[in-house]
Design an enzyme around this catalytic site. Structure first.
Site, PDB file in Angstrom:
ATOM      1  N   THR A  89       2.631   2.841  -0.791  1.00  0.00           N
ATOM      2  CA  THR A  89       3.100   3.602  -1.953  1.00  0.00           C
ATOM      3  C   THR A  89       4.580   3.416  -2.202  1.00  0.00           C
ATOM      4  O   THR A  89       5.047   3.496  -3.340  1.00  0.00           O
ATOM      5  CB  THR A  89       2.776   5.095  -1.735  1.00  0.00           C
ATOM      6  N   TYR A  91      -1.881   5.241  -9.416  1.00  0.00           N
ATOM      7  CA  TYR A  91      -0.882   4.224  -9.040  1.00  0.00           C
ATOM      8  C   TYR A  91      -1.552   3.157  -8.186  1.00  0.00           C
ATOM      9  O   TYR A  91      -2.617   3.364  -7.601  1.00  0.00           O
ATOM     10  CB  TYR A  91       0.260   4.872  -8.269  1.00  0.00           C
ATOM     11  N   SER A 116      -2.178   0.692   3.057  1.00  0.00           N
ATOM     12  CA  SER A 116      -2.334   0.535   4.521  1.00  0.00           C
ATOM     13  C   SER A 116      -3.715   0.959   5.017  1.00  0.00           C
ATOM     14  O   SER A 116      -4.063   0.710   6.166  1.00  0.00           O
ATOM     15  CB  SER A 116      -1.257   1.336   5.256  1.00  0.00           C
ATOM     16  N   ASP A 142      -0.936   5.931   5.229  1.00  0.00           N
ATOM     17  CA  ASP A 142      -2.261   6.297   5.752  1.00  0.00           C
ATOM     18  C   ASP A 142      -2.480   5.835   7.182  1.00  0.00           C
ATOM     19  O   ASP A 142      -3.148   6.507   7.954  1.00  0.00           O
ATOM     20  CB  ASP A 142      -3.368   5.712   4.859  1.00  0.00           C
ATOM     21  N   LYS A 172       0.406  11.741  10.313  1.00  0.00           N
ATOM     22  CA  LYS A 172       0.381  12.248   8.930  1.00  0.00           C
ATOM     23  C   LYS A 172      -0.398  13.552   8.972  1.00  0.00           C
ATOM     24  O   LYS A 172      -1.603  13.561   9.249  1.00  0.00           O
ATOM     25  CB  LYS A 172      -0.279  11.224   8.001  1.00  0.00           C
ATOM     26  N   GLU A 192     -14.890  18.317  35.177  1.00  0.00           N
ATOM     27  CA  GLU A 192     -16.007  17.414  34.852  1.00  0.00           C
ATOM     28  C   GLU A 192     -15.528  15.971  34.657  1.00  0.00           C
ATOM     29  O   GLU A 192     -16.271  15.015  34.863  1.00  0.00           O
ATOM     30  CB  GLU A 192     -16.714  17.885  33.577  1.00  0.00           C
TER      31      GLU A 192
HETATM   32  N1  DAS Z   1      -1.395   3.918  -0.437  1.00  0.00           N
HETATM   33  C1  DAS Z   1      -1.590   4.581   0.827  1.00  0.00           C
HETATM   34  C2  DAS Z   1      -1.161   3.642   1.938  1.00  0.00           C
HETATM   35  O1  DAS Z   1      -0.776   2.509   1.646  1.00  0.00           O
HETATM   36  C3  DAS Z   1      -0.754   5.808   0.904  1.00  0.00           C
HETATM   37  C4  DAS Z   1       0.712   5.541   1.052  1.00  0.00           C
HETATM   38  O2  DAS Z   1       1.205   4.445   1.127  1.00  0.00           O
HETATM   39  O3  DAS Z   1       1.417   6.518   1.134  1.00  0.00           O
HETATM   40  O4  DAS Z   1      -1.224   4.069   3.097  1.00  0.00           O
END
Ligand code: DAS
Length: 325
Positions: free
Chosen positions: A13, A26, A59, A93, A165, A283
């Site tokens: 982004t 976007y 990502s 991400d 995140k 365990e």
């Molecule tokens: N577009 C998503 C990514 O590339 C979200 C971002 O970049 O913030 O992970």
């Protein structure tokens, strides 16, 4: 003296454009690193910036191949006398996985900083330019080395092992656990909250030539044991449980996982809960399980893949690696 910073661009982004400020459509990775550097250069007099485009993806689409290319560029830059620090522009991400993978497989001699954005470059209230200016301030700072890989988002500097995140939107989406931020940064200030903790550390592990198959089993109420058999195949080398609470799962599921451990798979108990430590339980000794400690499921999977790729599969040795900070 100016710091020479190599910026590796992968998309996200931070390089995203939207067709309208009033709609959500976007597209990530639309702005080239040359244009981003042109925008940021007047705000970063302390650095000489060199950009290299590795990818232009969201990502969510990151692959082992792109991870390999990022690592190879970082490894070479670590050994290049002309480079003082490395920035990686990356989607938010999967930034936490990439950051931990690099933190585990690179030396700490020079700062490596991941930076992204929660709003596209042309969105109202975009945060990308500020985050990039902040990332340059951190990377150019003499105290940034010796901390492993860092993530700079929302005026916070978070260590790779702690970063995640935590919110789906908003410019303060990232948190650190168990340490929250290790520094506060703005375009005109940088305050470290403690000394470097990994000075002169060589790479802890070799970068994986192949990533072993390690699915994550996400727990849900009334889950049935046979779900375990459905996510495990002939190539599976380990399983990460995203369990209830402190890494719990129904009795039948735990029995199936213990059977897999007896067959030589490495089973790591993490939690679906957003924050908290998953400690060892009695365990674990009998079942041969590993406790994820402070790592959530996604990062526990990255660490387990790196360990398995480095031939570390004995439950005691794997637990020691999860216990390390
Ligand atoms: N577009 C998503 C990514 O590339 C979200 C971002 O970049 O913030 O992970």
């Amino acid at each position: 003296m100016q710091s020479h910073i190599l910026i590796l661009a992968t998309g996200g982004t931070i390089a995203g454009r939207s067709s309208s400020a009033l709609r959500r459509d976007y597209r990530p990775g639309q702005i080239g690193i040359g244009e981003l550097i042109d925008r940021v250069r007047p705000l970063a007099p302390q650095a000489v910036l060199e950009g290299r485009e590795l990818a232009a993806i969201g990502s969510e689409d990151i692959t082992p191949d792109l991870w390999q290319r990022i690592w190879t560029q970082c490894d070479a830059a670590m050994r290049a006398d002309t480079v003082n620090g490395i920035i990686i522009t990356h989607g938010t991400d999967t930034a936490e996985e990439t950051a931990l993978l690099l933190d585990l497989t690179l030396p700490t001699a020079k700062p490596v900083v991941l930076v992204g954005a929660m709003r596209a470059a042309d969105a109202v209230g975009s945060d990308g330019l500020r985050n990039l200016v902040n990332a340059i301030r951190v990377t150019a700072d003499a105290d940034a080395a010796g901390r492993g890989v860092l993530l700079v988002m929302g005026d916070r500097v978070i260590a790779a092992r702690d970063a995640r995140k935590a919110r789906t939107s908003g410019t303060d989406a990232f948190r650190g656990f168990p340490r929250d931020a290790v520094a506060a940064v703005t375009p005109h200030s940088l305050d470290w909250f403690g000394a470097p903790w990994a000075a002169r550390r060589s790479a802890r592990f070799t970068f994986p030539r192949e990533f072993p198959e390690v699915p994550i089993l996400h727990a849900f109420a009334s889950m049935e044991p046979d779900l375990v058999d459905r996510i495990v195949g002939p190539q599976t080398r380990g399983v990460v449980l995203a369990g209830f609470g402190e890494g719990n799962a129904p009795r039948g599921v735990r029995d199936r996982l213990a059977e897999l451990a007896r067959r030589g798979l490495v089973i790591v108990r993490a939690s679906r809960v957003d924050e908290g430590i998953v400690d060892r339980e009695p365990e674990d000794d009998t079942a041969g399980f590993v406790a994820a400690r402070s790592l959530g499921p996604a990062k526990a999977r990255v660490l387990l893949q790196v360990l398995l790729a480095n031939g570390v599969r004995d439950a005691v040795a794997v637990q020691a690696a999860f216990d390390e900070r």
